[in-house]
Write a protein that holds these residues in place. Structure first.
Motif, mmCIF file in Angstrom:
data_model
loop_
_atom_site.group_PDB
_atom_site.id
_atom_site.type_symbol
_atom_site.label_atom_id
_atom_site.label_comp_id
_atom_site.label_asym_id
_atom_site.label_seq_id
_atom_site.Cartn_x
_atom_site.Cartn_y
_atom_site.Cartn_z
ATOM 1 N N ASP A 154 0.813 -1.218 0.000
ATOM 2 C CA ASP A 154 0.000 0.000 0.000
ATOM 3 C C ASP A 154 0.849 1.272 0.000
ATOM 4 O O ASP A 154 0.325 2.368 -0.174
ATOM 5 C CB ASP A 154 -0.915 0.036 1.237
ATOM 6 N N THR A 170 -18.265 11.208 -1.603
ATOM 7 C CA THR A 170 -18.417 10.485 -2.854
ATOM 8 C C THR A 170 -19.886 10.496 -3.262
ATOM 9 O O THR A 170 -20.774 10.446 -2.410
ATOM 10 C CB THR A 170 -17.910 9.035 -2.740
ATOM 11 N N GLN A 212 -13.968 2.602 -1.239
ATOM 12 C CA GLN A 212 -14.849 1.605 -1.865
ATOM 13 C C GLN A 212 -15.144 0.472 -0.877
ATOM 14 O O GLN A 212 -16.291 0.045 -0.741
ATOM 15 C CB GLN A 212 -14.175 1.051 -3.125
ATOM 16 N N ASP A 213 -14.119 -0.005 -0.178
ATOM 17 C CA ASP A 213 -14.300 -1.123 0.751
ATOM 18 C C ASP A 213 -15.253 -0.770 1.891
ATOM 19 O O ASP A 213 -16.119 -1.572 2.248
ATOM 20 C CB ASP A 213 -12.952 -1.557 1.336
ATOM 21 N N HIS A 223 -15.722 11.497 -6.844
ATOM 22 C CA HIS A 223 -14.957 11.464 -5.598
ATOM 23 C C HIS A 223 -14.421 12.863 -5.326
ATOM 24 O O HIS A 223 -13.879 13.507 -6.223
ATOM 25 C CB HIS A 223 -13.716 10.567 -5.720
ATOM 26 N N ALA A 250 -4.215 5.941 -4.391
ATOM 27 C CA ALA A 250 -5.093 4.919 -4.971
ATOM 28 C C ALA A 250 -5.580 3.937 -3.902
ATOM 29 O O ALA A 250 -6.695 3.413 -3.993
ATOM 30 C CB ALA A 250 -4.370 4.179 -6.090
ATOM 31 N N VAL A 251 -4.774 3.708 -2.882
ATOM 32 C CA VAL A 251 -5.175 2.816 -1.789
ATOM 33 C C VAL A 251 -6.295 3.455 -0.974
ATOM 34 O O VAL A 251 -7.263 2.787 -0.603
ATOM 35 C CB VAL A 251 -3.963 2.458 -0.909
ATOM 36 N N TRP A 252 -6.185 4.766 -0.715
ATOM 37 C CA TRP A 252 -7.266 5.451 0.001
ATOM 38 C C TRP A 252 -8.578 5.300 -0.769
ATOM 39 O O TRP A 252 -9.634 5.068 -0.171
ATOM 40 C CB TRP A 252 -6.941 6.927 0.220
ATOM 41 N N VAL A 253 -8.534 5.413 -2.094
ATOM 42 C CA VAL A 253 -9.740 5.256 -2.911
ATOM 43 C C VAL A 253 -10.281 3.826 -2.781
ATOM 44 O O VAL A 253 -11.489 3.619 -2.650
ATOM 45 C CB VAL A 253 -9.470 5.629 -4.387
ATOM 46 N N ARG A 254 -9.390 2.846 -2.795
ATOM 47 C CA ARG A 254 -9.829 1.458 -2.614
ATOM 48 C C ARG A 254 -10.487 1.274 -1.254
ATOM 49 O O ARG A 254 -11.524 0.622 -1.124
ATOM 50 C CB ARG A 254 -8.633 0.503 -2.769
ATOM 51 N N TRP A 255 -9.897 1.891 -0.214
ATOM 52 C CA TRP A 255 -10.483 1.780 1.124
ATOM 53 C C TRP A 255 -11.838 2.479 1.196
ATOM 54 O O TRP A 255 -12.739 2.028 1.908
ATOM 55 C CB TRP A 255 -9.526 2.317 2.167
#
Length: 130
Positions: free
Chosen positions: A13, A103, A30-31, A56, A23-28
């Motif tokens: 990460d 978002t 989403q999660d 976003h 990009a990891v913050w964006v994935r989180w």
């Protein structure tokens, strides 16, 4: 109604600056949004609908390094009035907000693959209203 989840930064990460990559913050984001959906939605809603992000807005105020954890909290501040709604996400470590996001999501009918107005019975699952 809110959902919380803890994320811990793994070595993959981390970017070349030594902290969690954007990009990891964006994935989180989403999660935690999916965790909120699955925690609140009825099984028939999960079977019938899917959500897509249409926008976003993210404010980065701090960093997270490998091995450090952050608590994510998400909520929907206002009921949707149409096909879209805004979701808020805050990532907090030691009382300090590191990242905040707003978002915008749209709901899609899985059968028709078309955007639709958020059904009232879906909205009701996310608010403490009669």
């Amino acid at each position: 109604m809110t959902t919380t989840k803890t994320f811990t930064a793994a070595p993959e990460d981390i970017d070349e600056l030594g902290h969690v990559n954007n990009a990891v913050w964006v994935r989180w984001i989403q999660d935690i949004a999916l965790a909120h959906w699955y925690a609140q939605a009825l099984p028939e809603h999960v079977d019938a609908y899917i959500w897509v992000v249409v926008r976003h807005e993210i404010d980065y105020r701090g960093n997270l390094k490998v091995g450090e954890s952050v608590e994510a909290r998400t909520w929907i501040p206002d009921p949707p009035t149409g096909a879209r709604f805004d979701r808020r996400v805050a990532f907090v470590k030691d009382g300090k907000t590191l990242v905040e996001a707003k978002t915008t999501w749209a709901i899609i009918d899985k059968a028709t693959q078309r955007i639709l107005r958020v059904p009232k019975d879906v909205t009701a699952r996310f608010f403490d209203t009669p």
